[in-house]
Design an enzyme around this catalytic site. Structure first.
Site, PDB file in Angstrom:
ATOM      1  N   ARG A   1      46.964  43.598  42.742  1.00  0.00           N
ATOM      2  CA  ARG A   1      46.343  44.667  41.940  1.00  0.00           C
ATOM      3  C   ARG A   1      44.841  44.696  42.190  1.00  0.00           C
ATOM      4  O   ARG A   1      44.229  45.769  42.252  1.00  0.00           O
ATOM      5  CB  ARG A   1      46.653  44.439  40.454  1.00  0.00           C
ATOM      6  CG  ARG A   1      46.222  45.584  39.584  1.00  0.00           C
ATOM      7  CD  ARG A   1      46.806  45.503  38.193  1.00  0.00           C
ATOM      8  NE  ARG A   1      46.301  44.350  37.457  1.00  0.00           N
ATOM      9  CZ  ARG A   1      46.692  44.014  36.228  1.00  0.00           C
ATOM     10  NH1 ARG A   1      47.610  44.740  35.611  1.00  0.00           N
ATOM     11  NH2 ARG A   1      46.188  42.973  35.612  1.00  0.00           N
TER      12      ARG A   1
ATOM     13  N   LYS B   1      41.917  48.257  37.598  1.00  0.00           N
ATOM     14  CA  LYS B   1      41.287  47.461  36.538  1.00  0.00           C
ATOM     15  C   LYS B   1      39.785  47.342  36.780  1.00  0.00           C
ATOM     16  O   LYS B   1      39.227  46.242  36.950  1.00  0.00           O
ATOM     17  CB  LYS B   1      41.960  46.085  36.446  1.00  0.00           C
ATOM     18  CG  LYS B   1      42.007  45.555  35.020  1.00  0.00           C
ATOM     19  CD  LYS B   1      43.016  44.468  34.880  1.00  0.00           C
ATOM     20  CE  LYS B   1      42.867  43.717  33.574  1.00  0.00           C
ATOM     21  NZ  LYS B   1      43.057  44.534  32.375  1.00  0.00           N
TER      22      LYS B   1
ATOM     23  N   GLU C   1      48.003  54.634  27.010  1.00  0.00           N
ATOM     24  CA  GLU C   1      48.083  53.209  26.675  1.00  0.00           C
ATOM     25  C   GLU C   1      47.121  52.914  25.538  1.00  0.00           C
ATOM     26  O   GLU C   1      46.389  53.802  25.090  1.00  0.00           O
ATOM     27  CB  GLU C   1      47.779  52.344  27.902  1.00  0.00           C
ATOM     28  CG  GLU C   1      46.415  52.565  28.516  1.00  0.00           C
ATOM     29  CD  GLU C   1      46.185  51.652  29.730  1.00  0.00           C
ATOM     30  OE1 GLU C   1      46.609  52.021  30.821  1.00  0.00           O
ATOM     31  OE2 GLU C   1      45.567  50.587  29.562  1.00  0.00           O
TER      32      GLU C   1
HETATM   33  C1  COI Z   1      44.399  41.350  29.758  1.00  0.00           C
HETATM   34  O1  COI Z   1      45.352  41.592  29.025  1.00  0.00           O
HETATM   35  O2  COI Z   1      44.383  40.342  30.470  1.00  0.00           O
HETATM   36  C2  COI Z   1      43.249  42.240  29.832  1.00  0.00           C
HETATM   37  O3  COI Z   1      42.599  42.215  30.824  1.00  0.00           O
HETATM   38  C3  COI Z   1      42.860  43.086  28.687  1.00  0.00           C
HETATM   39  C4  COI Z   1      41.482  42.740  28.213  1.00  0.00           C
HETATM   40  C5  COI Z   1      40.869  43.910  27.536  1.00  0.00           C
HETATM   41  C6  COI Z   1      41.484  41.525  27.341  1.00  0.00           C
END
Ligand code: COI
Length: 418
Positions: free
Chosen positions: A162, A264, A300
């Site tokens: 990813r 991300k 989401e």
């Molecule tokens: C995760 O769930 O690992 C994330 O990256 C979300 C983050 C906003 C804590």
């Protein structure tokens, strides 16, 4: 000869945007590019510097990155500080080591990563990440095995892939899957005293990929840093494992078609803080975002994906570029199918689908699987099933048992660190 051939294969491996930037950079270094003529799309974007000044600048920003520590002491297995393992929550507890690996745009490939003491890093004020948000992050967890013989990672190659996909979108070189997984393992081992006892939480691992080199005109940064740090964590929401209460936001959007919602990037997160803060001030746990075009389809929550269950059919918004392709989401789809929910639909999920659902839950690495008891939309509150015999509870038990090594991993999802 060997060095020359590996350099040329590294250049062949460069992504198209990186090849253009590499050529432009080479012209700058040769004193014939930069702000002058030529048709490169990077014209004027790379620093207009003579070779001498350029290498001085390179030396300056490189020397400002963390001091590497060649004597990592991994003997401190037993002490986790004064940490209260029963009340971890999802806060930052600084740990001992972080992993750092760098790559110049000129080289195009990462090499020579190392552990260094966890601490602040220095960045040029003109680094690509600070000025233009050229950055990605990942999140994964390491669990302590029940017999105290090592640790378990969950699908780390998925995080690596990813990150590679996101790096392509954000015009950054990325570590190979092997480099990524190796770095994660090193980070866990070096910080192993911070992995919570089994059942108390996990070591949350946060890989970052940032444009760390200086750039003034809008263009890919000339240097990249891959860094991993880690912190022990418990449950993400203050509710712990109890059901959460969400509110649907219809003015602020998280993503748009053609944007970066499906990768991300760090730039997806700060823009939702306002909606999140407003929601929290009204007593909600988190926010559900709608699509930016029709304002009708669910995407989401701020930090996790969404599922609904209606008459035995499971549905989740399809990953069409505006939704993060969660690794927990992907795993839950497979586990639900294994449990006989043949119809796990990845499709458009409208607000009407949600309102008429029997059960709603969220998934994410940090969140794991969180049952939703209420969703508020335009002033109305809708309630959903939670507790015993819900799909979310069953899936939570199945997933966490695999992650912690308590159930047989028939899918080959876990990676042991011994
Ligand atoms: C995760 O769930 O690992 C994330 O990256 C979300 C983050 C906003 C804590």
């Amino acid at each position: 000869m060997a060095a020359a051939s590996s350099a040329s294969s590294a250049k062949r491996a460069l992504l198209p945007w990186a090849r253009d930037a590499h050529h432009a950079l080479t012209r700058v270094l040769q004193g014939s590019g930069g702000g002058g003529g030529g048709g490169s799309s990077f014209r004027g974007a790379l620093p207009t510097l003579a070779a001498g000044r350029w290498s001085l600048l390179q030396r300056r920003w490189r020397s400002s990155l963390p001091q590497l520590d060649s004597t990592v002491d991994r003997s401190d297995e037993d002490s986790g500080g004064d940490i209260d393992w029963d009340n971890l929550g999802f806060g930052l507890t600084p740990t001992d080591y972080m992993y750092v690996m760098r790559c110049s745009l000129e080289d195009g490939v990462f090499s020579r990563g190392q552990l260094s003491r966890y601490g602040n890093i220095e960045l040029s004020p003109s680094s690509g990440v600070i000025n233009y948000g050229q950055g990605l992050f990942e999140g994964l967890k390491a669990y302590r095995k029940s017999d105290r013989q090592g640790y378990m990672l969950f699908r780390p190659e998925e995080n690596a892939r990813r990150m590679q996909h996101g790096a392509e979108r954000m015009c950054m070189p990325s570590p190979s899957v092997e480099q990524f997984v190796h770095a994660v393992k090193q980070t866990v081992l070096a910080n192993r005293r911070w992995v919570p006892p089994q059942g108390k939480g996990a070591l949350y691992i946060r890989p970052l990929l940032i444009g760390s080199g200086p750039i003034l005109g809008l263009a890919p940064a000339p240097e990249y840093t891959f860094l991993i740090y880690a912190a022990p964590v418990g449950t993400y929401f203050k509710e712990g494992l109890a059901p959460i209460n969400l509110v649907v936001e219809d003015a602020i959007h998280r993503a748009m078609p053609g944007g970066t919602g499906g990768v991300k990037t760090i730039t997806n997160y700060a823009p939702v803080l306002k909606a999140q803060m407003d929601a929290k001030s009204k007593g909600f746990t988190d926010v559900l975002y709608l699509d930016a075009v029709h304002k009708r389809y669910l995407e989401e929550a701020s930090s996790c994906n969404l599922f609904i269950v209606k008459d035995g059919v499971v549905a989740t918004p399809a990953t069409v570029g505006t939704i993060l392709p969660g690794i927990t989401r992907k795993s839950v789809i497979e586990l639900a199918r294994d449990r006989g929910y043949q119809q796990v639909e990845e499709r458009l999920v409208s607000i009407d689908d949600l309102i008429s659902g029997d059960e709603v839950f969220c998934t994410g690495t940090a969140v794991v699987i969180a049952p939703v008891s209420t969703v508020s939309y335009q002033g109305q509150r809708y309630e959903f099933r939670t507790g015993q015999d819900t799909l979310s509870q069953t899936l939570h038990t199945t997933l966490t048992s695999i992650q912690m090594g308590l159930a047989e991993d028939k899918k080959g999802w876990t990676v042991a660190i011994d």
